[in-house]
Design an enzyme around this catalytic site. Structure first.
Site, PDB file in Angstrom:
ATOM      1  N   ASP A 142       0.823  -1.219   0.000  1.00 23.84           N
ATOM      2  CA  ASP A 142       0.000   0.000   0.000  1.00 23.84           C
ATOM      3  C   ASP A 142       0.858   1.270   0.000  1.00 23.84           C
ATOM      4  O   ASP A 142       0.367   2.348  -0.318  1.00 23.84           O
ATOM      5  CB  ASP A 142      -0.922   0.017   1.228  1.00 23.84           C
ATOM      6  N   ARG A 177     -13.943  -2.985 -25.868  1.00 29.07           N
ATOM      7  CA  ARG A 177     -14.563  -2.969 -24.538  1.00 29.07           C
ATOM      8  C   ARG A 177     -13.853  -1.989 -23.610  1.00 29.07           C
ATOM      9  O   ARG A 177     -12.711  -1.606 -23.862  1.00 29.07           O
ATOM     10  CB  ARG A 177     -14.434  -4.355 -23.887  1.00 29.07           C
ATOM     11  N   ARG A 278     -15.836  -5.236 -18.828  1.00 28.65           N
ATOM     12  CA  ARG A 278     -15.438  -6.467 -18.142  1.00 28.65           C
ATOM     13  C   ARG A 278     -14.522  -6.082 -16.991  1.00 28.65           C
ATOM     14  O   ARG A 278     -13.803  -5.085 -17.065  1.00 28.65           O
ATOM     15  CB  ARG A 278     -14.688  -7.413 -19.087  1.00 28.65           C
TER      16      ARG A 278
HETATM   17  O1  F6P Z   1      -2.368  -4.120   3.356  1.00 30.78           O
HETATM   18  C1  F6P Z   1      -2.043  -5.003   2.325  1.00 30.78           C
HETATM   19  C2  F6P Z   1      -3.274  -5.562   1.676  1.00 30.78           C
HETATM   20  O2  F6P Z   1      -2.872  -6.393   0.589  1.00 30.78           O
HETATM   21  C3  F6P Z   1      -4.286  -4.522   1.206  1.00 30.78           C
HETATM   22  O3  F6P Z   1      -3.887  -3.872   0.020  1.00 30.78           O
HETATM   23  C4  F6P Z   1      -5.530  -5.363   1.092  1.00 30.78           C
HETATM   24  O4  F6P Z   1      -6.674  -4.579   1.263  1.00 30.78           O
HETATM   25  C5  F6P Z   1      -5.390  -6.346   2.246  1.00 30.78           C
HETATM   26  O5  F6P Z   1      -3.998  -6.379   2.586  1.00 30.78           O
HETATM   27  C6  F6P Z   1      -5.866  -7.744   1.962  1.00 30.78           C
HETATM   28  O6  F6P Z   1      -5.769  -8.499   3.115  1.00 30.78           O
HETATM   29  P1  F6P Z   1      -5.884 -10.088   3.161  1.00 30.78           P
HETATM   30  O7  F6P Z   1      -4.579 -10.661   2.725  1.00 30.78           O
HETATM   31  O8  F6P Z   1      -6.174 -10.387   4.585  1.00 30.78           O
HETATM   32  O9  F6P Z   1      -6.988 -10.479   2.234  1.00 30.78           O
END
Ligand code: F6P
Length: 362
Positions: A142, A177, A278
């Site tokens: 992130d 698309r 899609r």
């Molecule tokens: O914080 C990292 C992250 O990959 C986010 O981008 C995502 O929302 C979340 O973790 C997904 O978490 P999990 O692996 O628990 O599905």
């Protein structure tokens, strides 16, 4: 005199570059300081188990493909908080004492934790409570840890999303698309913005900038006027519906995660136009992909510096990337300084200049 002993654990969601960081820690610790290095399995969970779930790292550990592999061979956990672990009868139990005892039972001189802001917060609390000597390395696809320009894993996630746009472009053109790509990023739009630019997206939707479906449609219609009948739309998972509601996915085990906004955008466009859409939800391939060269380099540089911090007894510090070099800051700063996309981020201007619709920007 016996060798110094250090531990490593990975905590929170995995990402590309974690194995590269562990490898770098091992080599620096062994080659420069002759330390014994232990990998703790499954984050803090390995310190709760008895005997503690650890493995001594050796040169043989790194003889294979680890540098090139996504994920973390030590395992990780991104569920819950050890101070408040839910039990089957709906109550909570505090396992912090076990973790602290586990750490001290290993007679460690220090522990390197590789995690995001949530993990750093928990580990710092444990360190304060239990006199644990910790140093942190930031990782998160992130890229929302504000005290560092880059965290391990971000670059790989952007690369995967860019490749996905590259692959979607040809099929979008073949079928005329609109292809919608939903990417991760939690509450920050860095992955969508960066990959959107690199992959030539026509529409880039991020949670930090308000958009409208009419705005998206206007952009697609303008493209039609220019005889371009296909388009690429990238949307960050935390973008909300137009009415302001979050789109979440609930799993059978009760866990809720962001997910599904791509479908919403597609249905809204299809309700109001003849455009065929899609949706591709990229999901965890952004985390599990082999790390890019950039992430391997960042992870390696972070690993070396983190060991030096431990060796010099500079505890409670986090390594950070700043102005082309590694520096260190207080872990508290790593925890406090959240960074999402700011309106004055030069990449917002870049996306606009490339003609992308990125929201209702005056
Ligand atoms: O914080 C990292 C992250 O990959 C986010 O981008 C995502 O929302 C979340 O973790 C997904 O978490 P999990 O692996 O628990 O599905």
């Amino acid at each position: 005199m016996s060798n110094k002993r250090i531990g490593i654990l990975t905590s929170g969601g995995d990402c590309g570059g974690l194995n590269a960081a562990i490898r770098s820690i091992f080599y620096r610790a062994k080659n420069k300081y002759k330390m014994d290095v232990y990998g703790i399995r499954d984050g803090t969970a390995g310190l709760i188990k008895r005997p503690v779930d650890v493995m001594q790292l050796t040169h043989k550990t790194f003889g294979g493909y680890l540098l090139r592999q996504g994920g973390t061979f030590l395992g990780s956990t991104n569920k819950g908080n050890p101070f408040k672990i839910p039990t089957n009868d709906g109550k909570y139990v505090d396992k912090s004492k076990e973790i602290i005892q586990g750490y001290h039972s290993m007679k460690l001189d220090g522990l390197i934790i590789i995690g995001g802001d949530g993990s750093m917060q928990i580990l710092k609390k444990l360190a304060d409570k239990g006199k644990m000597n910790i140093v942190a390395i930031p990782k998160t696809i992130d890229n929302d840890v504000g005290a560092t320009e880059n965290s391990i894993g971000f670059h790989t996630a952007v690369d995967v999303a860019t490749q996905a746009l590259d692959n979607l472009q040809s099929t979008a053109a073949s079928h005329r698309r609109s292809m919608i790509l939903e990417v991760m990023g939690r509450d920050a739009g860095h992955i969508a913005l960066n990959a959107g630019i690199a992959g030539g997206a026509d529409v880039i939707l991020i949670p930090e900038i308000k958009y409208s479906i009419n705005g998206v449609i206007k952009k697609l219609n303008e493209m039609k006027k220019n005889k371009i009948q296909h388009s690429l739309i990238i949307v960050a998972e935390a973008v909300k519906k137009e009415d302001g509601s979050k789109v979440m996915h609930k799993y059978l085990d009760g866990e809720k995660r962001l997910g599904g906004i791509g479908d919403y955008i597609a249905s809204e466009i299809m309700k109001k136009t003849e455009i065929e859409c899609r949706v591709t939800t990229l999901g965890h391939v952004q985390r599990g992909a082999p790390p890019t060269a950039n992430d391997r380099i960042l992870a390696s540089a972070f690993g070396v510096y983190a060991v030096d911090l431990l060796a010099n007894k500079k505890f409670n510090r986090m390594v950070a990337w700043n102005n082309r070099r590694v520096v260190d800051v207080a872990i508290d700063e790593g925890i406090k300084t959240y960074r999402d996309v700011q309106r004055d981020d030069p990449l917002v201007e870049t996306a606009l200049s490339l003609g992308a619709y990125i929201g209702e920007i005056k």
